[in-house]
Design an enzyme around this catalytic site. Structure first.
Site, PDB file in Angstrom:
ATOM      1  N   ARG A  16       3.889 -12.787   7.196  1.00  0.00           N
ATOM      2  CA  ARG A  16       2.715 -12.260   7.908  1.00  0.00           C
ATOM      3  C   ARG A  16       1.663 -11.836   6.886  1.00  0.00           C
ATOM      4  O   ARG A  16       1.871 -11.948   5.664  1.00  0.00           O
ATOM      5  CB  ARG A  16       3.110 -11.075   8.789  1.00  0.00           C
ATOM      6  CG  ARG A  16       3.459  -9.820   7.994  1.00  0.00           C
ATOM      7  CD  ARG A  16       3.783  -8.633   8.868  1.00  0.00           C
ATOM      8  NE  ARG A  16       3.654  -7.384   8.115  1.00  0.00           N
ATOM      9  CZ  ARG A  16       3.960  -6.183   8.582  1.00  0.00           C
ATOM     10  NH1 ARG A  16       4.438  -6.052   9.806  1.00  0.00           N
ATOM     11  NH2 ARG A  16       3.786  -5.104   7.840  1.00  0.00           N
ATOM     12  N   MET A  18      -1.270 -11.270   4.285  1.00  0.00           N
ATOM     13  CA  MET A  18      -1.860 -12.140   3.256  1.00  0.00           C
ATOM     14  C   MET A  18      -0.917 -13.243   2.821  1.00  0.00           C
ATOM     15  O   MET A  18      -1.354 -14.350   2.500  1.00  0.00           O
ATOM     16  CB  MET A  18      -2.278 -11.304   2.046  1.00  0.00           C
ATOM     17  CG  MET A  18      -3.647 -10.694   2.227  1.00  0.00           C
ATOM     18  SD  MET A  18      -4.202  -9.892   0.726  1.00  0.00           S
ATOM     19  CE  MET A  18      -3.699  -8.228   1.036  1.00  0.00           C
ATOM     20  N   ASP A  37      10.801 -14.054   2.884  1.00  0.00           N
ATOM     21  CA  ASP A  37      10.510 -12.740   3.482  1.00  0.00           C
ATOM     22  C   ASP A  37      11.826 -12.153   3.994  1.00  0.00           C
ATOM     23  O   ASP A  37      12.779 -12.887   4.257  1.00  0.00           O
ATOM     24  CB  ASP A  37       9.532 -12.890   4.667  1.00  0.00           C
ATOM     25  CG  ASP A  37       8.689 -11.644   4.899  1.00  0.00           C
ATOM     26  OD1 ASP A  37       7.472 -11.682   4.678  1.00  0.00           O
ATOM     27  OD2 ASP A  37       9.267 -10.605   5.299  1.00  0.00           O
ATOM     28  N   ASP A  60      15.238 -10.856   0.042  1.00  0.00           N
ATOM     29  CA  ASP A  60      14.841  -9.481  -0.255  1.00  0.00           C
ATOM     30  C   ASP A  60      14.427  -9.453  -1.724  1.00  0.00           C
ATOM     31  O   ASP A  60      15.258  -9.644  -2.620  1.00  0.00           O
ATOM     32  CB  ASP A  60      16.018  -8.536  -0.006  1.00  0.00           C
ATOM     33  CG  ASP A  60      15.673  -7.085  -0.325  1.00  0.00           C
ATOM     34  OD1 ASP A  60      14.602  -6.833  -0.920  1.00  0.00           O
ATOM     35  OD2 ASP A  60      16.480  -6.200   0.011  1.00  0.00           O
ATOM     36  N   VAL A  61      13.148  -9.206  -1.986  1.00  0.00           N
ATOM     37  CA  VAL A  61      12.621  -9.309  -3.360  1.00  0.00           C
ATOM     38  C   VAL A  61      13.166  -8.231  -4.294  1.00  0.00           C
ATOM     39  O   VAL A  61      12.965  -8.309  -5.503  1.00  0.00           O
ATOM     40  CB  VAL A  61      11.069  -9.276  -3.390  1.00  0.00           C
ATOM     41  CG1 VAL A  61      10.481 -10.512  -2.750  1.00  0.00           C
ATOM     42  CG2 VAL A  61      10.525  -7.998  -2.760  1.00  0.00           C
ATOM     43  N   ASN A  87       3.860 -11.572  -3.778  1.00  0.00           N
ATOM     44  CA  ASN A  87       2.966 -10.943  -2.798  1.00  0.00           C
ATOM     45  C   ASN A  87       3.629  -9.826  -2.001  1.00  0.00           C
ATOM     46  O   ASN A  87       2.954  -8.888  -1.576  1.00  0.00           O
ATOM     47  CB  ASN A  87       2.463 -12.038  -1.841  1.00  0.00           C
ATOM     48  CG  ASN A  87       1.836 -11.473  -0.588  1.00  0.00           C
ATOM     49  OD1 ASN A  87       0.692 -11.009  -0.599  1.00  0.00           O
ATOM     50  ND2 ASN A  87       2.581 -11.469   0.520  1.00  0.00           N
ATOM     51  N   TYR A 155       2.462   4.178  -4.685  1.00  0.00           N
ATOM     52  CA  TYR A 155       1.779   2.881  -4.551  1.00  0.00           C
ATOM     53  C   TYR A 155       0.895   2.625  -5.772  1.00  0.00           C
ATOM     54  O   TYR A 155       0.903   1.541  -6.355  1.00  0.00           O
ATOM     55  CB  TYR A 155       0.951   2.881  -3.257  1.00  0.00           C
ATOM     56  CG  TYR A 155       0.410   1.525  -2.860  1.00  0.00           C
ATOM     57  CD1 TYR A 155       1.245   0.569  -2.296  1.00  0.00           C
ATOM     58  CD2 TYR A 155      -0.933   1.207  -3.042  1.00  0.00           C
ATOM     59  CE1 TYR A 155       0.754  -0.680  -1.921  1.00  0.00           C
ATOM     60  CE2 TYR A 155      -1.433  -0.032  -2.679  1.00  0.00           C
ATOM     61  CZ  TYR A 155      -0.578  -0.975  -2.109  1.00  0.00           C
ATOM     62  OH  TYR A 155      -1.073  -2.203  -1.754  1.00  0.00           O
ATOM     63  N   LYS A 159       1.372  -0.419  -8.486  1.00  0.00           N
ATOM     64  CA  LYS A 159       0.343  -1.455  -8.615  1.00  0.00           C
ATOM     65  C   LYS A 159      -0.289  -1.468 -10.022  1.00  0.00           C
ATOM     66  O   LYS A 159      -0.700  -2.518 -10.514  1.00  0.00           O
ATOM     67  CB  LYS A 159      -0.721  -1.285  -7.522  1.00  0.00           C
ATOM     68  CG  LYS A 159      -0.182  -1.563  -6.100  1.00  0.00           C
ATOM     69  CD  LYS A 159       0.376  -2.972  -5.958  1.00  0.00           C
ATOM     70  CE  LYS A 159       0.742  -3.326  -4.525  1.00  0.00           C
ATOM     71  NZ  LYS A 159       1.277  -4.694  -4.383  1.00  0.00           N
ATOM     72  N   THR A 190      -4.790  -6.834   7.576  1.00  0.00           N
ATOM     73  CA  THR A 190      -3.392  -7.253   7.739  1.00  0.00           C
ATOM     74  C   THR A 190      -2.648  -6.119   8.449  1.00  0.00           C
ATOM     75  O   THR A 190      -3.170  -5.001   8.550  1.00  0.00           O
ATOM     76  CB  THR A 190      -2.704  -7.476   6.375  1.00  0.00           C
ATOM     77  OG1 THR A 190      -2.567  -6.202   5.732  1.00  0.00           O
ATOM     78  CG2 THR A 190      -3.474  -8.430   5.480  1.00  0.00           C
TER      79      THR A 190
HETATM   80  N1  LIG Z   1      -3.797  -5.210   3.177  1.00  0.00           N
HETATM   81  C1  LIG Z   1      -4.471  -4.660   2.195  1.00  0.00           C
HETATM   82  O1  LIG Z   1      -5.551  -4.112   2.420  1.00  0.00           O
HETATM   83  C2  LIG Z   1      -3.941  -4.727   0.774  1.00  0.00           C
HETATM   84  C3  LIG Z   1      -4.790  -4.282  -0.245  1.00  0.00           C
HETATM   85  C4  LIG Z   1      -4.372  -4.368  -1.562  1.00  0.00           C
HETATM   86  C5  LIG Z   1      -3.153  -4.925  -1.858  1.00  0.00           C
HETATM   87  N2  LIG Z   1      -2.329  -5.358  -0.871  1.00  0.00           N
HETATM   88  C6  LIG Z   1      -1.067  -5.958  -1.279  1.00  0.00           C
HETATM   89  O2  LIG Z   1      -1.018  -7.289  -0.796  1.00  0.00           O
HETATM   90  C7  LIG Z   1       0.344  -7.668  -0.537  1.00  0.00           C
HETATM   91  C8  LIG Z   1       0.462  -8.173   0.880  1.00  0.00           C
HETATM   92  O3  LIG Z   1       0.080  -7.120   1.749  1.00  0.00           O
HETATM   93  P1  LIG Z   1      -0.214  -7.299   3.316  1.00  0.00           P
HETATM   94  O4  LIG Z   1      -1.347  -6.424   3.616  1.00  0.00           O
HETATM   95  O5  LIG Z   1      -0.258  -8.730   3.663  1.00  0.00           O
HETATM   96  O6  LIG Z   1       1.126  -6.603   3.877  1.00  0.00           O
HETATM   97  P2  LIG Z   1       1.973  -6.852   5.205  1.00  0.00           P
HETATM   98  O7  LIG Z   1       2.745  -5.604   5.415  1.00  0.00           O
HETATM   99  O8  LIG Z   1       1.105  -7.333   6.302  1.00  0.00           O
HETATM  100  O9  LIG Z   1       2.962  -8.037   4.772  1.00  0.00           O
HETATM  101  C9  LIG Z   1       3.912  -7.823   3.748  1.00  0.00           C
HETATM  102  C10 LIG Z   1       5.092  -8.748   3.932  1.00  0.00           C
HETATM  103  O10 LIG Z   1       6.053  -8.428   2.905  1.00  0.00           O
HETATM  104  C11 LIG Z   1       7.339  -8.427   3.478  1.00  0.00           C
HETATM  105  N3  LIG Z   1       8.268  -7.579   2.730  1.00  0.00           N
HETATM  106  C12 LIG Z   1       8.290  -6.234   2.655  1.00  0.00           C
HETATM  107  N4  LIG Z   1       9.328  -5.827   1.900  1.00  0.00           N
HETATM  108  C13 LIG Z   1       9.964  -6.945   1.468  1.00  0.00           C
HETATM  109  C14 LIG Z   1      11.110  -7.187   0.671  1.00  0.00           C
HETATM  110  N5  LIG Z   1      11.839  -6.182   0.142  1.00  0.00           N
HETATM  111  N6  LIG Z   1      11.478  -8.462   0.426  1.00  0.00           N
HETATM  112  C15 LIG Z   1      10.774  -9.496   0.954  1.00  0.00           C
HETATM  113  N7  LIG Z   1       9.684  -9.332   1.745  1.00  0.00           N
HETATM  114  C16 LIG Z   1       9.292  -8.062   2.000  1.00  0.00           C
HETATM  115  C17 LIG Z   1       7.134  -7.920   4.904  1.00  0.00           C
HETATM  116  O11 LIG Z   1       8.221  -8.285   5.762  1.00  0.00           O
HETATM  117  C18 LIG Z   1       5.805  -8.571   5.277  1.00  0.00           C
HETATM  118  O12 LIG Z   1       6.010  -9.828   5.904  1.00  0.00           O
HETATM  119  C19 LIG Z   1       1.186  -6.424  -0.829  1.00  0.00           C
HETATM  120  O13 LIG Z   1       1.708  -6.499  -2.142  1.00  0.00           O
HETATM  121  C20 LIG Z   1       0.177  -5.292  -0.725  1.00  0.00           C
HETATM  122  O14 LIG Z   1       0.562  -4.175  -1.489  1.00  0.00           O
HETATM  123  C21 LIG Z   1      -2.695  -5.255   0.442  1.00  0.00           C
END
Ligand SMILES: NC(=O)c1ccc[n+]([C@@H]2O[C@H](COP(=O)([O-])OP(=O)(O)OC[C@H]3O[C@@H](n4cnc5c(N)ncnc54)[C@H](O)[C@@H]3O)[C@@H](O)[C@H]2O)c1
Length: 248
Positions: A16, A18, A37, A60-61, A87, A155, A159, A190
């Protein structure tokens, strides 16, 4: 011919948000994509929709053994991996430092930071055999500046670490034709973003010079470029996709 034709890409957290957007974009540009995922049903449904060049694997990462299994399966189906997008991530609790539990701190660092070490270590042998590689580590504006919009020490710590690990690996493996860069999104639409703004109660729009939250595709455009051979002279660098937030 697509911009990623001939590439075999592994994208974590691809069910889901990004990660899903990056997977859609990579498939459209001709890559073979391994989507991974912890969210199995949603990830499998997405891979089914994307067709024969998409393979979903439950992963699981935070688990080294899970990485070993995923890389072995990916290689057997698609061949050597030459693109890795680290990601997957979690936000963790929005909490002041005094209110943050050690367990929550370690959990966020485990998923966001330790996973990037495990992922690069698991995939580098495949890239070395392929003779080429591009790793794109997803950090955040929180990897550049603290607490944009809400407090979250864990966080921010995780990061910032991703940004440093990116540079360390880029310097080490540059002479093996492997590039490593970090991407630092601002506020992107997201499920995680919805969670963050609900919890913080903050007015995100007032922090953004372009005055809007991004579509995930606007981050995918950069990730695609860095993954592709168009970025052949770019490594060890960090890229903001933040609508000018950190220019303030
Ligand atoms: N959305 C934002 O505004 C934003 C901004 C900056 C950075 N980010 C970063 O971008 C990346 C993606 O974020 P997003 O907003 O799409 O998040 P999201 O929560 O919508 O999606 C994250 C996905 O990672 C998966 N996940 C979580 N833990 C996991 C694990 N242990 N093993 C495997 N998969 C796992 C989840 O099931 C989910 O499908 C992340 O690293 C987040 O920190 C997001």
């Amino acid at each position: 011919m697509g911009r990623l034709t001939g590439k075999v890409a592994l994208i974590t957290g691809a069910a889901r948000g990004m990660g899903e957007s990056h997977a859609r974009c990579f498939i459209a540009e001709g890559a073979k994509v391994v989507l991974t995922d912890v969210s199995e049903q949603v990830g499998q449904a997405l891979a089914d929709e994307l067709g024969g060049n998409a393979l979903f694997l439950k992963h699981d990462v935070t688990c080294a053994r899970s990485w070993t299994e995923v890389v072995a399966k990916a290689e057997s189906v698609h061949g050597y991996i030459n693109v890795l997008v680290n990601n997957a991530g979690i936000l963790g609790p929005v909490a002041n430092t005094l209110a943050l539990s050690e367990a929550d701190y370690l959990k966020v660092c485990n998923v966001n930071q330790h996973s990037v070490f495990l992922g690069m270590q698991a995939v580098l042998p495949s890239m070395l055999k392929a003779g080429i590689g591009s790793i794109v580590n997803i950090s955040s504006i929180a990897g550049m500046a603290a607490n944009y919009g809400f407090p979250n020490l864990a966080y921010v710590a995780s990061k910032f670490a991703v940004r440093g690990m990116t540079k360390a690996t880029a310097v080490e493996y540059g002479n093996r034709n492997i590039r490593v860069n970090s991407v630092h999104p601002g506020f992107i639409q997201t499920p995680m973003m919805v969670e963050a703004t609900n919890e913080s109660g903050g007015d995100a729009l007032s922090l953004i010079p372009l005055g809007r939250i991004a579509d995930p595709k606007e981050v995918s455009n950069l990730v695609l470029f860095l993954a592709s051979d168009e970025a052949s002279y770019i490594t060890g660098s960090e890229y903001l996709v933040d609508a000018g937030m950190l220019a303030q």
